[in-house]
Design an enzyme around this catalytic site. Structure first.
Site, PDB file in Angstrom:
ATOM      1  N   ASP A  83       0.861  -1.182   0.000  1.00  0.00           N
ATOM      2  CA  ASP A  83       0.000   0.000   0.000  1.00  0.00           C
ATOM      3  C   ASP A  83       0.900   1.236   0.000  1.00  0.00           C
ATOM      4  O   ASP A  83       1.000   1.962   0.995  1.00  0.00           O
ATOM      5  CB  ASP A  83      -0.895  -0.039   1.241  1.00  0.00           C
ATOM      6  CG  ASP A  83      -2.099   0.896   1.116  1.00  0.00           C
ATOM      7  OD1 ASP A  83      -2.340   1.400   0.005  1.00  0.00           O
ATOM      8  OD2 ASP A  83      -2.784   1.109   2.122  1.00  0.00           O
ATOM      9  N   GLU A  99      -6.541   5.196  -9.048  1.00  0.00           N
ATOM     10  CA  GLU A  99      -7.848   5.681  -8.606  1.00  0.00           C
ATOM     11  C   GLU A  99      -8.388   6.811  -9.476  1.00  0.00           C
ATOM     12  O   GLU A  99      -7.644   7.733  -9.850  1.00  0.00           O
ATOM     13  CB  GLU A  99      -7.733   6.162  -7.155  1.00  0.00           C
ATOM     14  CG  GLU A  99      -9.049   6.431  -6.483  1.00  0.00           C
ATOM     15  CD  GLU A  99      -8.958   6.293  -4.966  1.00  0.00           C
ATOM     16  OE1 GLU A  99      -9.898   6.743  -4.291  1.00  0.00           O
ATOM     17  OE2 GLU A  99      -7.978   5.734  -4.468  1.00  0.00           O
ATOM     18  N   LYS A 156      -9.475   2.002  -9.642  1.00  0.00           N
ATOM     19  CA  LYS A 156      -9.949   2.091  -8.261  1.00  0.00           C
ATOM     20  C   LYS A 156     -11.078   3.120  -8.166  1.00  0.00           C
ATOM     21  O   LYS A 156     -10.928   4.268  -8.595  1.00  0.00           O
ATOM     22  CB  LYS A 156      -8.781   2.479  -7.345  1.00  0.00           C
ATOM     23  CG  LYS A 156      -8.919   2.100  -5.905  1.00  0.00           C
ATOM     24  CD  LYS A 156      -7.584   2.347  -5.210  1.00  0.00           C
ATOM     25  CE  LYS A 156      -7.611   1.942  -3.761  1.00  0.00           C
ATOM     26  NZ  LYS A 156      -6.320   2.263  -3.089  1.00  0.00           N
ATOM     27  N   THR A 193     -12.986   0.624  -3.529  1.00  0.00           N
ATOM     28  CA  THR A 193     -12.343   1.010  -2.279  1.00  0.00           C
ATOM     29  C   THR A 193     -13.332   1.653  -1.314  1.00  0.00           C
ATOM     30  O   THR A 193     -14.482   1.904  -1.660  1.00  0.00           O
ATOM     31  CB  THR A 193     -11.164   1.961  -2.577  1.00  0.00           C
ATOM     32  OG1 THR A 193     -10.405   2.175  -1.374  1.00  0.00           O
ATOM     33  CG2 THR A 193     -11.646   3.284  -3.136  1.00  0.00           C
ATOM     34  N   PHE A 226     -11.990  -1.774   4.473  1.00  0.00           N
ATOM     35  CA  PHE A 226     -11.047  -1.047   5.321  1.00  0.00           C
ATOM     36  C   PHE A 226     -11.151  -1.514   6.773  1.00  0.00           C
ATOM     37  O   PHE A 226     -12.204  -1.343   7.399  1.00  0.00           O
ATOM     38  CB  PHE A 226     -11.321   0.458   5.230  1.00  0.00           C
ATOM     39  CG  PHE A 226     -10.690   1.120   4.030  1.00  0.00           C
ATOM     40  CD1 PHE A 226     -10.566   0.452   2.826  1.00  0.00           C
ATOM     41  CD2 PHE A 226     -10.215   2.414   4.112  1.00  0.00           C
ATOM     42  CE1 PHE A 226      -9.986   1.056   1.722  1.00  0.00           C
ATOM     43  CE2 PHE A 226      -9.641   3.035   3.017  1.00  0.00           C
ATOM     44  CZ  PHE A 226      -9.516   2.364   1.823  1.00  0.00           C
TER      45      PHE A 226
END
Length: 317
Positions: free
Chosen positions: A17, A95, A131, A155, A177
Site C-alpha cells: 500500500d 484511482e 480504483k 475502495t 477497510f
C-alpha cells in the site's frame, strides 16, 4: 525460521500500500495499490520528478489550457503506476478522482481513459485495476467498466451491503477497510479495549469473506487500512492483504509462527436476490459508521487530489 512476512505470503497474496519504489523493491509484494494520498506523499518526498515533468509535457500536447492540470494529474498517476509495475509481477490500482464518486458516467469515462493510457504504454489489461469508491454510483460505474474488460478495485468498503453490491455487479476486487472501522468504534466507545479477535474491522472482513465464499462470488477480498500487525495476522488466509511499508517492515523483522486463520471451507449456499438501489441506500443509512467513514474517506481523497493539483499547477508555472 522464515520471517512473519515470508510466512504470510504463503497464506495470502501480499500487496504493498505505497508508491515508494524502494519499499516495493525491499518487500517484493505481488501487487501495489495507490490513491491520491499515497501519490501526494511520494511527490512531497521528492520522488517521481521525472514522471511529473513528463506528465506536464504530455498534458500540454493533449489538453486544452483549462484542462492541463487535471490531465497532467491523470497522466502522472499512470506514469507512477508504470514505474510500480516494473517492480511487481502483478497489478497496480489507479484511482479515479474522488470528486466523481457520485457520477456514474463521469467515473466510467475517467476509468476508461486511465485504462486506455496504460494500454497505450504497453501494459496488458490484466495488470490494471481501476480504483473507484464503493458508492452506489461507483459500483454501477464498475459494472460498466467490468463489462468492457476493465477490472476494478472498489475502495472504501465498510459494510456487507457495499461488498455484496460489488460482488453482484461483477467487480473484480474490493478493498474493505479494517483500521478505519476500528477508529470509528474506538471513538464511539471511548476506549481502545480491542484485540485482534474482537476488532470490528477484522470481524467485518471475515464476514464479507465468508459471505463471498458461501455464495460462490469470484470477487477478490483484499483487506486494507491496517493499524497494527495483529489485524494483519488475524486475516491471514484472506485473498489479498494490502499493507503499508511500516507494517511490512515489522512483519519482515519478526520471527514467529504465522498460520492461516481464514480458509475457503464454508458450505455453499444459493445466492439471494440482487440488492436494489433502495435496499443499498437504506442499509448505508442504518449504519452510522459506514455512512460517516465513506463520506470522510471521499473527502480526504478529494482534499489530497486538490493538493496534488496545486503541486502540478506550481510545477506548470
Amino acid at each position: 525460521m522464515p520471517s512473519m512476512l515470508e510466512q504470510l505470503k504463503r497464506h495470502s497474496t501480499v500487496v504493498a500500500d505505497t508508491g515508494d519504489i524502494e519499499a516495493i523493491k525491499r518487500f517484493q509484494p505481488a501487487d501495489a495499490t495507490t490513491n491520491p494520498s499515497i501519490i501526494l506523499k511520494a511527490l512531497q518526498s521528492g520522488h517521481y520528478s521525472e514522471q511529473l515533468a513528463a506528465a506536464l509535457n504530455w498534458a500540454r500536447e493533449n489538453a486544452t489550457p483549462a484542462e492541463i492540470v487535471n490531465t497532467a494529474c491523470d497522466r502522472l498517476t499512470v506514469l507512477m503506476g508504470l514505474e510500480i509495475l516494473k517492480q511487481v509481477p502483478g497489478k497496480v490500482s489507479t484511482e479515479v478522482p474522488a470528486s466523481l464518486s457520485f457520477d456514474t458516467c463521469a467515473t466510467v469515462e475517467s476509468g476508461s481513459n486511465l485504462f486506455a493510457q496504460y494500454r497505450e504504454l504497453g501494459i496488458s489489461a490484466e495488470r490494471i485495476l481501476i480504483k473507484v469508491a464503493a458508492t452506489w454510483e461507483g459500483i454501477q460505474a464498475a459494472r460498466v467498466l467490468e463489462s468492457k474488460g476493465i477490472h476494478c478495485n472498489l475502495t472504501l468498503v465498510f459494510n456487507q451491503a457495499q461488498a455484496r453490491a460489488c460482488a453482484e455487479a461483477g467487480v473484480y476486487l474490493i478493498s474493505p477497510f479494517v483500521g478505519r472501522i476500528l477508529d470509528w468504534h474506538v471513538k464511539a466507545a471511548g476506549h481502545n479495549n480491542f484485540n485482534a479477535e474482537n476488532d470490528p474491522g477484522v470481524l467485518s472482513v471475515r464476514d464479507i469473506y465468508r459471505y463471498f465464499k458461501q455464495h460462490s462470488y469470484p470477487t477478490v477480498v483484499m483487506a486494507a487500512s491496517f493499524r497494527n500487525i495483529g489485524e494483519v495476522l488475524a486475516l491471514s488466509g484472506c485473498d489479498r492483504l494490502t499493507i503499508s511499508p511500516a507494517l511490512l517492515e515489522q512483519l519482515a523483522q519478526q520471527e514467529a509462527q504465522v498460520n492461516a486463520v481464514m480458509a475457503d471451507d464454508h458450505p455453499r449456499l444459493p445466492r439471494p436476490s440482487v440488492l436494489t438501489e433502495e435496499q443499498f441506500r437504506w442499509a448505508l443509512n442504518q449504519d452510522a459508521m459506514t455512512t460517516e467513514k465513506l463520506a470522510e474517506g471521499i473527502r480526504q481523497f478529494h482534499a489530497d487530489h486538490l493538493k496534488l493539483a496545486a503541486l502540478v499547477t506550481q510545477a506548470l508555472h
